[in-house]
Design a protein around this motif. Structure first.
Motif, PDB file in Angstrom:
ATOM      1  N   UNK A  18       0.809  -1.228   0.000  1.00  0.00           N
ATOM      2  CA  UNK A  18       0.000   0.000   0.000  1.00  0.00           C
ATOM      3  C   UNK A  18       0.840   1.275   0.000  1.00  0.00           C
ATOM      4  N   UNK A  19       1.932   1.254   0.733  1.00  0.00           N
ATOM      5  CA  UNK A  19       2.828   2.414   0.760  1.00  0.00           C
ATOM      6  C   UNK A  19       3.481   2.636  -0.604  1.00  0.00           C
ATOM      7  N   UNK A  20       3.891   1.550  -1.249  1.00  0.00           N
ATOM      8  CA  UNK A  20       4.501   1.672  -2.574  1.00  0.00           C
ATOM      9  C   UNK A  20       3.487   2.124  -3.610  1.00  0.00           C
ATOM     10  N   UNK A  21       2.264   1.628  -3.497  1.00  0.00           N
ATOM     11  CA  UNK A  21       1.219   2.024  -4.440  1.00  0.00           C
ATOM     12  C   UNK A  21       0.946   3.525  -4.335  1.00  0.00           C
ATOM     13  N   UNK A  22       0.904   4.026  -3.120  1.00  0.00           N
ATOM     14  CA  UNK A  22       0.691   5.462  -2.917  1.00  0.00           C
ATOM     15  C   UNK A  22       1.850   6.266  -3.492  1.00  0.00           C
ATOM     16  N   UNK A  23       3.062   5.770  -3.296  1.00  0.00           N
ATOM     17  CA  UNK A  23       4.239   6.446  -3.857  1.00  0.00           C
ATOM     18  C   UNK A  23       4.159   6.467  -5.376  1.00  0.00           C
ATOM     19  N   UNK A  24       3.819   5.330  -5.973  1.00  0.00           N
ATOM     20  CA  UNK A  24       3.721   5.265  -7.431  1.00  0.00           C
ATOM     21  C   UNK A  24       2.719   6.282  -7.964  1.00  0.00           C
ATOM     22  N   UNK A  25       1.557   6.345  -7.368  1.00  0.00           N
ATOM     23  CA  UNK A  25       0.528   7.282  -7.838  1.00  0.00           C
ATOM     24  C   UNK A  25       1.021   8.726  -7.716  1.00  0.00           C
ATOM     25  N   UNK A  63      10.120   2.331 -12.154  1.00  0.00           N
ATOM     26  CA  UNK A  63      11.509   2.087 -11.759  1.00  0.00           C
ATOM     27  C   UNK A  63      11.779   2.636 -10.357  1.00  0.00           C
ATOM     28  N   UNK A  64      11.333   3.870 -10.105  1.00  0.00           N
ATOM     29  CA  UNK A  64      11.587   4.498  -8.810  1.00  0.00           C
ATOM     30  C   UNK A  64      10.875   3.766  -7.680  1.00  0.00           C
ATOM     31  N   UNK A  65       9.643   3.356  -7.922  1.00  0.00           N
ATOM     32  CA  UNK A  65       8.879   2.674  -6.876  1.00  0.00           C
ATOM     33  C   UNK A  65       9.505   1.328  -6.522  1.00  0.00           C
ATOM     34  N   UNK A  66       9.904   0.563  -7.532  1.00  0.00           N
ATOM     35  CA  UNK A  66      10.572  -0.718  -7.282  1.00  0.00           C
ATOM     36  C   UNK A  66      11.893  -0.500  -6.551  1.00  0.00           C
ATOM     37  N   UNK A  67      12.580   0.554  -6.891  1.00  0.00           N
ATOM     38  CA  UNK A  67      13.868   0.913  -6.271  1.00  0.00           C
ATOM     39  C   UNK A  67      13.685   1.232  -4.792  1.00  0.00           C
ATOM     40  N   UNK A  68      12.664   2.027  -4.471  1.00  0.00           N
ATOM     41  CA  UNK A  68      12.373   2.355  -3.071  1.00  0.00           C
ATOM     42  C   UNK A  68      11.940   1.105  -2.309  1.00  0.00           C
ATOM     43  N   UNK A  69      11.106   0.271  -2.951  1.00  0.00           N
ATOM     44  CA  UNK A  69      10.678  -0.964  -2.300  1.00  0.00           C
ATOM     45  C   UNK A  69      11.847  -1.875  -1.981  1.00  0.00           C
ATOM     46  N   UNK A  70      12.764  -1.995  -2.914  1.00  0.00           N
ATOM     47  CA  UNK A  70      13.947  -2.826  -2.693  1.00  0.00           C
ATOM     48  C   UNK A  70      14.817  -2.265  -1.569  1.00  0.00           C
ATOM     49  N   UNK A 114       3.016  -5.383 -11.817  1.00  0.00           N
ATOM     50  CA  UNK A 114       4.312  -4.878 -12.269  1.00  0.00           C
ATOM     51  C   UNK A 114       5.168  -4.412 -11.097  1.00  0.00           C
ATOM     52  N   UNK A 115       4.580  -3.661 -10.184  1.00  0.00           N
ATOM     53  CA  UNK A 115       5.353  -3.147  -9.049  1.00  0.00           C
ATOM     54  C   UNK A 115       5.849  -4.269  -8.147  1.00  0.00           C
ATOM     55  N   UNK A 116       4.989  -5.217  -7.856  1.00  0.00           N
ATOM     56  CA  UNK A 116       5.400  -6.325  -6.991  1.00  0.00           C
ATOM     57  C   UNK A 116       6.535  -7.127  -7.639  1.00  0.00           C
ATOM     58  N   UNK A 117       6.403  -7.375  -8.932  1.00  0.00           N
ATOM     59  CA  UNK A 117       7.449  -8.131  -9.628  1.00  0.00           C
ATOM     60  C   UNK A 117       8.745  -7.337  -9.689  1.00  0.00           C
ATOM     61  N   UNK A 118       8.635  -6.028  -9.878  1.00  0.00           N
ATOM     62  CA  UNK A 118       9.825  -5.188  -9.915  1.00  0.00           C
ATOM     63  C   UNK A 118      10.589  -5.210  -8.608  1.00  0.00           C
ATOM     64  N   UNK A 119       9.873  -5.081  -7.486  1.00  0.00           N
ATOM     65  CA  UNK A 119      10.528  -5.118  -6.175  1.00  0.00           C
ATOM     66  C   UNK A 119      11.165  -6.487  -5.948  1.00  0.00           C
ATOM     67  N   UNK A 120      10.421  -7.527  -6.268  1.00  0.00           N
ATOM     68  CA  UNK A 120      10.934  -8.881  -6.075  1.00  0.00           C
ATOM     69  C   UNK A 120      12.198  -9.123  -6.889  1.00  0.00           C
ATOM     70  N   UNK A 121      12.181  -8.691  -8.139  1.00  0.00           N
ATOM     71  CA  UNK A 121      13.317  -8.925  -9.038  1.00  0.00           C
ATOM     72  C   UNK A 121      14.551  -8.168  -8.589  1.00  0.00           C
TER      73      UNK A 121
END
Length: 439
Positions: free
Chosen positions: A39-46, A141-148, A420-427
């Motif tokens: 939820x935090x990443x989704x809010x960041x992405x938006x 890219x930025x959201x996955x980066x922050x999640x990682x 996409x976001x979940x897969x990006x963070x995972x990868x």
């Protein structure tokens, strides 16, 4: 229960603490484990999607990234090579891994109709007002980066080494990576042993990852040509040197650089994307301007094409008895992105173990360009992985109908957001854990 590979166990410890039993039912092994963070990443992405900034204007975007990583305990340094951000997390002896995201958006008016669509406007480098959109998915890219960064900062007991998170400006202008390197990225901060990045794919299904070993993206050069003639009345062409005809001959001759002077086994593109000359039906102008994009992989082919363009342009002008030598200017160049083969193989294996073989595939090189190449050319093994973005049902329908999906840079491009976001963070997390030292 079969034993999991070490990397899968490590990742599980990070992202599956609440629901290990449910993970097996998820379409991706790490999907359920991101529930607490998503939820935090989704809010960041938006937020990032609704508030894009053009190249060299990423002031607010970089501040958002810097604030989040500073709160995670990273040593954060802003304003590297412009609005670049470098965040360092030291965690004992071990490898140094650089994870890069780009931050800039494009002068595109969004037409997706999404409830969080960008309505942002800005002034470009010429002072002209333009609409702005993350049409290349740098918000992903930025959201996955922050999640990682978040997952790794919360699990420092699972890895050893130094994590260098790079938020890069001006990728779309091809100057951001070079600017950060020239500002001391590899000298002022720990020089990485490996560099990794993700990039959206507008053709791959969301939940999947693609890779290319070796040359993955092209050398890109922009060439501006001004051809000079002698203007006059269109009814008396014999009294002129017609630059329109000269331009036509030049355009056709330039194609022989690819079809007749270069080995057919070496990919290359010479495209004339713009031609401007003249003001009226019956007036032969004094000059014509051409704009070219030139693509290749190998440095020697790049050199051959650029020198060939100047030779052909000058020869055609001489043949036409032009009164002035043409002007040829090369700008906005980015070198080809070369994925280190051994590192690519290693990361592909790690991602396969976590996402499953069905969600990873080898792709083919493309003629797009990316300045992520600069990090590898500066002496570091580097890999860029492709992140699928297309909703699976939509992907299947388009494939069955032979339909072309909206490409990157399209005003209609948008990812299947959550998958996409979940897969990006995972990868990206998987890649980092594979390369960092183990406790």
């Amino acid at each position: 229960m079969k034993s999991l590979p070490l990397l899968a166990l490590v990742l599980a410890a990070i992202v599956w603490p609440a629901a290990p039993a449910r993970a097996a039912k998820a379409p991706l092994p790490a999907l359920e484990g991101l529930d607490a963070l998503y939820p935090e990443l989704d809010a960041l992405y938006r937020d990032l999607h609704q508030n894009p900034e053009l190249s060299h204007q990423e002031e607010k975007t970089s501040a958002k990234l810097a604030e989040r990583l500073r709160a995670l305990g990273f040593e954060v340094t802003p304003k590297i090579g412009g609005h670049g951000v470098v965040a360092v997390l030291r965690n004992g002896k071990g490898p140094t891994v650089l994870l890069r995201t780009d931050m800039d958006a494009l002068p595109v008016e969004e037409k997706t109709g999404l409830p969080y669509a960008s309505k942002a406007t800005a002034k470009d480098e010429t002072g002209q007002g333009v609409s702005v959109m993350h049409a290349c998915g740098h918000d992903v890219h930025m959201t996955a980066w922050v999640g990682t960064a978040t997952l790794l900062a919360r699990a420092k007991d699972r890895w050893r080494g130094t994590l260098v998170m790079v938020g890069q400006p001006a990728e779309e202008r091809g100057s951001g990576a070079r600017g950060m390197l020239e500002d001391g990225l590899y000298k002022r901060f720990p020089k990485p042993d490996f560099a990794v990045a993700l990039h959206n794919s507008a053709t791959a299904v969301a939940g999947s990852v693609e890779y290319v070993a070796g040359y993955a993206l092209a050398n890109v050069d922009s060439v501006d040509i001004t051809l000079y003639g002698k203007g006059g009345h269109g009814a008396y062409p014999h009294t002129t040197v017609d630059p329109i005809v000269l331009a036509a001959r030049t355009i056709l001759s330039l194609q022989t650089l690819v079809s007749r002077e270069k080995s057919p086994l070496e990919p290359a593109v010479v495209t004339v994307g713009s031609i401007h000359g003249g003001t009226k039906h019956n007036i032969i102008p004094d000059e014509v301007k051409l704009q070219l994009t030139v693509r290749s992989y190998k440095p020697e082919v790049r050199k051959q094409l650029l020198s060939g363009i100047e030779r052909v342009v000058n020869a055609e002008a001489t043949a036409a008895n032009a009164p002035r030598k043409p002007e040829v200017t090369v700008s906005e160049g980015t070198p080809a992105t070369y994925n280190d083969p051994e590192l690519t193989k290693r990361l592909a294996g790690a991602v396969t173990r976590v996402l499953g073989k069905e969600n990873l595939r080898e792709a083919t090189p493309v003629m797009g360009g990316e300045d992520f190449s600069e990090y590898g050319l500066a002496g570091v093994p580097a890999v860029m992985l492709w992140l699928g973005t297309v909703e699976p049902k939509r992907h299947a329908e388009a494939k069955a109908a032979g339909e072309t999906l909206p490409s990157l840079h399209s005003p209609l491009f948008h990812p299947d957001r959550e998958r996409t976001l979940r897969t990006g963070v995972t990868t990206l997390t998987t890649a980092a854990l594979e390369l960092l030292g183990k406790p």
